[in-house]
Motif scaffolding. Structure first.
Motif, short mmCIF file in Angstrom:
data_model
loop_
_atom_site.label_atom_id
_atom_site.label_comp_id
_atom_site.label_asym_id
_atom_site.label_seq_id
_atom_site.Cartn_x
_atom_site.Cartn_y
_atom_site.Cartn_z
N PRO A 27 0.82 -1.22 0.00
CA PRO A 27 0.00 0.00 0.00
C PRO A 27 0.84 1.25 0.00
N CYS A 28 1.94 1.25 0.73
CA CYS A 28 2.83 2.41 0.77
C CYS A 28 3.44 2.68 -0.60
N LYS A 75 2.20 1.82 -3.49
CA LYS A 75 1.14 2.32 -4.38
C LYS A 75 0.87 3.80 -4.12
N ARG A 76 0.91 4.15 -2.84
CA ARG A 76 0.67 5.54 -2.49
C ARG A 76 1.77 6.44 -3.04
N ARG A 128 1.26 6.84 -6.72
CA ARG A 128 0.15 7.75 -7.00
C ARG A 128 0.55 9.21 -6.76
N LEU A 129 1.26 9.44 -5.66
CA LEU A 129 1.70 10.80 -5.36
C LEU A 129 2.69 11.32 -6.40
N GLU A 158 0.74 12.34 -9.34
CA GLU A 158 0.06 13.61 -9.12
C GLU A 158 1.03 14.78 -9.19
#
Length: 334
Positions: free
Chosen positions: A23-24, A26-27, A30-31, A34
């Protein structure tokens, strides 16, 4: 049994240890995406600013230095044309009573000498502006396709110099073009809330400013139409209706029965995206709910003098060259 329990516990621990970072990760991905998207937006905006600055610099460089002498300024584009200038573009003028010179776009088509004071093309410029902004003007008047409003005060000074004609070019989303022309166009001063006056109509778009001409006995604006903005309503009907029209169209305009001829309404990307009459409207041509694509408004002295000797030949040759180059200006008199 204890061995089996220990093994299961060990496997669960390995599984949880291996799954935790996912999850980290993936985050982070994603960041990063962005951040890259924001960088692209900033880069695109920076590119647009540089292009705009370059375009304005090039336009300003085209203004002959002789025009910048306060003693040698024309009062309007009619005088520019009468002096032998037949190319459409930016010129510097100074209407009588103006405290400063104005850079304006002169349209030398349709007989020449037209001072353009409004342009709507693509919706890049919002026309939901305050009284002060409408008074002094706003937008991009330097680019040939820039959207702008010259200003109520300059428009008052321009039309107070004599007898002026108003010409309005309109185009729908199918490429059809119509025009409306009015005699005796004048805008009063700020003390009179920039009340508008228009005379006899001619053209192909229809008389959407009939209320301003006081020819309709049932018009709620027989006493004249004053300019209105969200912070300075001057509409003649009841206060509640006045606020409704201004709020609904999200623009400043000479409102009478809301959007009968409101060319400052919201700019939509298609003809029927408007919610009733809140778009760029010329209702007598396409109805209340059809938002037209573009509008250009301009004024010219009714007593425009004949151009300097030879200008007719220059104009004909210039238009012939433009046709040959495939860059002729569109006609609005069909």
């Amino acid at each position: 049994m204890s061995v089996l329990t220990t093994s299961v516990a060990f496997l669960l621990h390995l599984a949880s240890s291996a799954a935790a970072p996912l999850p980290c990760e993936k985050r982070v991905v994603r960041l990063e995406a962005e951040i890259q998207g924001l960088k692209n937006v900033v880069s695109e905006q920076h590119r647009y600013i540089l292009e705009l600055q370059s375009s304005q610099s090039q336009q300003l460089q085209r203004i002959p230095n002789t025009y910048l002498d306060p003693q040698n300024l024309y009062r309007d584009c009619s005088e520019v044309f009468a002096d032998g200038n037949v190319a459409s573009g930016l010129y510097v003028i100074r209407p009588d009573g103006s405290p400063m010179a104005l850079s304006v776009y002169c349209d030398m088509n349709n007989g020449g000498g037209w001072t353009v004071f409004q342009r709507r093309k693509d919706g890049k410029e919002t026309f939901d502006r305050s009284w002060a902004e409408y008074s002094q003007g706003f937008g991009d008047s330097f680019s040939p396709d820039g959207e702008f409003w010259l200003g109520n005060e300059p428009l008052h000074l321009l039309t107070s110099q004599g007898n002026y004609d108003l010409h309005i070019n309109t185009e729908d989303f199918e490429g059809n073009q119509r025009f409306a022309e009015y005699k005796n166009f004048r805008v009063d001063n700020e003390k009179d809330q920039y009340q508008v006056h228009v005379g006899e109509y001619s053209g192909t778009a229809g008389d959407a400013l009939a209320d301003a001409r006081s020819v309709n006995a049932n018009s709620p604006c027989k006493g004249g139409i004053k300019f209105s903005t969200f912070d300075h309503p001057g509409y003649q009907e009841a206060d509640a209706d006045s606020q409704r029209c201004i709020r609904y169209s999200r623009s400043g305009w000479w409102f009478c029965r809301c959007g009968s001829g409101d060319v400052h309404g919201q700019h939509f990307k298609g003809p029927f995206e408007a919610m009733s009459d809140d778009g760029v409207a010329w209702y007598i041509w396409h109805g209340w709910s059809y938002a037209i694509r573009s509008v250009v408004m301009m004024v010219r002295a009714a007593d425009l003098r004949d151009p300097a000797p030879g200008v007719e030949q220059w104009t004909a040759q210039l238009q012939a060259n433009m046709v040959a180059d495939g860059a002729a200006h569109p006609r609005y008199d069909q």
